[in-house]
Enzyme design. Structure first.
Site, PDB file in Angstrom:
ATOM      1  N   ASN A   1      -0.052  -0.393 -11.167  1.00  0.00           N
ATOM      2  CA  ASN A   1       0.109  -1.389 -10.108  1.00  0.00           C
ATOM      3  C   ASN A   1       1.264  -1.014  -9.183  1.00  0.00           C
ATOM      4  O   ASN A   1       2.202  -0.338  -9.584  1.00  0.00           O
ATOM      5  CB  ASN A   1       0.341  -2.772 -10.714  1.00  0.00           C
ATOM      6  CG  ASN A   1      -0.820  -3.199 -11.592  1.00  0.00           C
ATOM      7  OD1 ASN A   1      -1.937  -2.708 -11.427  1.00  0.00           O
ATOM      8  ND2 ASN A   1      -0.569  -4.090 -12.519  1.00  0.00           N
TER       9      ASN A   1
ATOM     10  N   ASP B   1       2.764  -3.586  -7.347  1.00  0.00           N
ATOM     11  CA  ASP B   1       3.198  -4.910  -6.897  1.00  0.00           C
ATOM     12  C   ASP B   1       4.614  -5.298  -7.307  1.00  0.00           C
ATOM     13  O   ASP B   1       5.074  -6.379  -6.955  1.00  0.00           O
ATOM     14  CB  ASP B   1       2.190  -5.968  -7.371  1.00  0.00           C
ATOM     15  CG  ASP B   1       1.943  -5.901  -8.881  1.00  0.00           C
ATOM     16  OD1 ASP B   1       2.864  -5.528  -9.643  1.00  0.00           O
ATOM     17  OD2 ASP B   1       0.816  -6.220  -9.299  1.00  0.00           O
TER      18      ASP B   1
ATOM     19  N   HIS C   1       1.674   4.859  -9.128  1.00  0.00           N
ATOM     20  CA  HIS C   1       1.185   4.763  -7.752  1.00  0.00           C
ATOM     21  C   HIS C   1       2.238   4.240  -6.784  1.00  0.00           C
ATOM     22  O   HIS C   1       1.908   3.797  -5.697  1.00  0.00           O
ATOM     23  CB  HIS C   1      -0.074   3.883  -7.707  1.00  0.00           C
ATOM     24  CG  HIS C   1      -1.209   4.462  -8.507  1.00  0.00           C
ATOM     25  ND1 HIS C   1      -2.186   3.704  -9.095  1.00  0.00           N
ATOM     26  CD2 HIS C   1      -1.494   5.755  -8.845  1.00  0.00           C
ATOM     27  CE1 HIS C   1      -3.037   4.496  -9.741  1.00  0.00           C
ATOM     28  NE2 HIS C   1      -2.635   5.737  -9.606  1.00  0.00           N
TER      29      HIS C   1
ATOM     30  N   CYS D   1      11.388   8.124   3.280  1.00  0.00           N
ATOM     31  CA  CYS D   1      11.413   9.073   4.401  1.00  0.00           C
ATOM     32  C   CYS D   1      10.637  10.342   4.028  1.00  0.00           C
ATOM     33  O   CYS D   1      10.848  10.907   2.959  1.00  0.00           O
ATOM     34  CB  CYS D   1      12.861   9.424   4.743  1.00  0.00           C
ATOM     35  SG  CYS D   1      12.984  10.745   5.963  1.00  0.00           S
TER      36      CYS D   1
ATOM     37  N   CYS E   1      13.617  13.411   4.213  1.00  0.00           N
ATOM     38  CA  CYS E   1      14.741  13.532   3.265  1.00  0.00           C
ATOM     39  C   CYS E   1      14.503  12.743   1.974  1.00  0.00           C
ATOM     40  O   CYS E   1      15.353  12.748   1.084  1.00  0.00           O
ATOM     41  CB  CYS E   1      16.047  13.098   3.928  1.00  0.00           C
ATOM     42  SG  CYS E   1      16.212  11.316   4.157  1.00  0.00           S
TER      43      CYS E   1
ATOM     44  N   CYS F   1      17.818   9.769   9.423  1.00  0.00           N
ATOM     45  CA  CYS F   1      17.760  11.214   9.697  1.00  0.00           C
ATOM     46  C   CYS F   1      16.710  11.551  10.757  1.00  0.00           C
ATOM     47  O   CYS F   1      16.593  12.701  11.174  1.00  0.00           O
ATOM     48  CB  CYS F   1      17.472  11.997   8.416  1.00  0.00           C
ATOM     49  SG  CYS F   1      15.720  12.076   7.969  1.00  0.00           S
TER      50      CYS F   1
ATOM     51  N   ALA G   1      -5.377 -11.593 -19.597  1.00  0.00           N
ATOM     52  CA  ALA G   1      -4.213 -10.825 -20.060  1.00  0.00           C
ATOM     53  C   ALA G   1      -3.010 -11.745 -20.237  1.00  0.00           C
ATOM     54  O   ALA G   1      -2.262 -11.638 -21.215  1.00  0.00           O
ATOM     55  CB  ALA G   1      -3.891  -9.711 -19.059  1.00  0.00           C
TER      56      ALA G   1
END
Ligand SMILES: [Zn+2]
Length: 273
Positions: free
Chosen positions: A106, A108, A123, A131, A134, A157, A254
């Protein structure tokens, strides 16, 4: 909910030396976070190609505009979602020393929001932007002013900032991959929660936990084939792991299952809430 399986899971967890949890979209649906792939999910309302890495590189301003539109229209409820009883139960298990790590598919941030500290993210995390030049990390809400001024938002940057989630065509972060394989290899209990674990690299982790090896990680160290490890699934539906890899499936919500397991552990510890 099969309470005999809840009891069984609680007893196994209390005896475990090193428990890890592998979580997927199913743990966050009770928090109102849409499952991207399910009917009514994000992909039915938005063009998935905006999450293709090549497209972002080619047209970062266009992709950012789409993301902002999703944000403003409430299409993504991730930013405002709150952890549910399932996230809370896992955070409690870590706090009392039962759970050593959470490996999540997830994006989130709800495990962290619930108080879990050792969270390995495959993920990325929707709360951050990174960035491209950098690799500097910013909180998404810190750059909202920058986004309002011009697109794409840029780092100090000068590099383009990208949401710190893994886009299609982008590699899983090697550190997360390596650490999750190590956790799967050394655990003696793996909770597989709210995921059918059909997509790599998540698909290989229960196999590694069981010492069954994995084609995907043939180049990596794999535990002994006779390794004794319990894989316990919590999911609304049976998955390809059920009866093949997992010891048993606790079928249902769950959140409800994890809360019941937590309460059963507390009973067994003589510390009922
Ligand atoms: Zn930078």
């Amino acid at each position: 909910m099969d309470t005999s399986l809840i009891d069984k899971a609680a007893e196994i967890l209390l005896k475990a030396r090193h428990t890890v949890a592998l979580t997927g979209a199913g743990i966050s649906t009770e928090s109102g976070v849409p499952d991207f792939r399910s009917p009514g999910g994000i992909w039915e309302r938005y063009d998935p190609t905006i999450f293709f890495y090549d497209r972002f590189i080619a047209q970062p301003d266009f992709v950012w505009r789409q993301l902002l539109d999703m944000h403003r229209s409430g299409g993504l409820t991730i930013w405002s979602a709150e952890p549910n009883r399932g996230h809370d139960a896992l955070a409690w298990m870590e706090a009392v020393g039962i759970l050593k790590a959470i490996i999540t598919q997830n994006i989130d941030n709800l495990h962290q929001k619930a108080g879990s500290e050792h969270v390995i993210e495959f993920h990325g995390n929707m709360l951050y932007v990174r960035c491209l030049d950098c690799a500097c990390l910013y909180r998404y809400d810190e750059i909202l002013d920058e986004i309002a001024r011009h697109l794409p938002p840029r780092c100090d940057c000068g590099g383009v900032l990208k949401p710190d989630i893994i886009f299609f065509g982008e590699a899983i972060p090697p550190a997360a991959l390596h650490e999750s394989v190590e956790e799967a290899d050394c655990c003696d209990v793996m909770l597989v929660i709210g995921t059918s674990a059909q997509i790599e690299p998540a698909a290989s982790l229960p196999l590694i936990a069981k010492g069954m090896g994995s084609m995907m990680f043939h180049f990596m160290h794999i535990g002994k084939p006779d390794k004794r490890c319990h894989v316990i699934e919590i999911n609304r539906e049976p998955t390809p792991l059920t009866h093949e890899v997992s010891d048993f499936l606790i079928q249902g919500s769950a959140g409800e299952a994890l809360q019941m397991i937590m309460e059963r552990i507390q009973d067994l510890q003589g510390k009922a809430p």
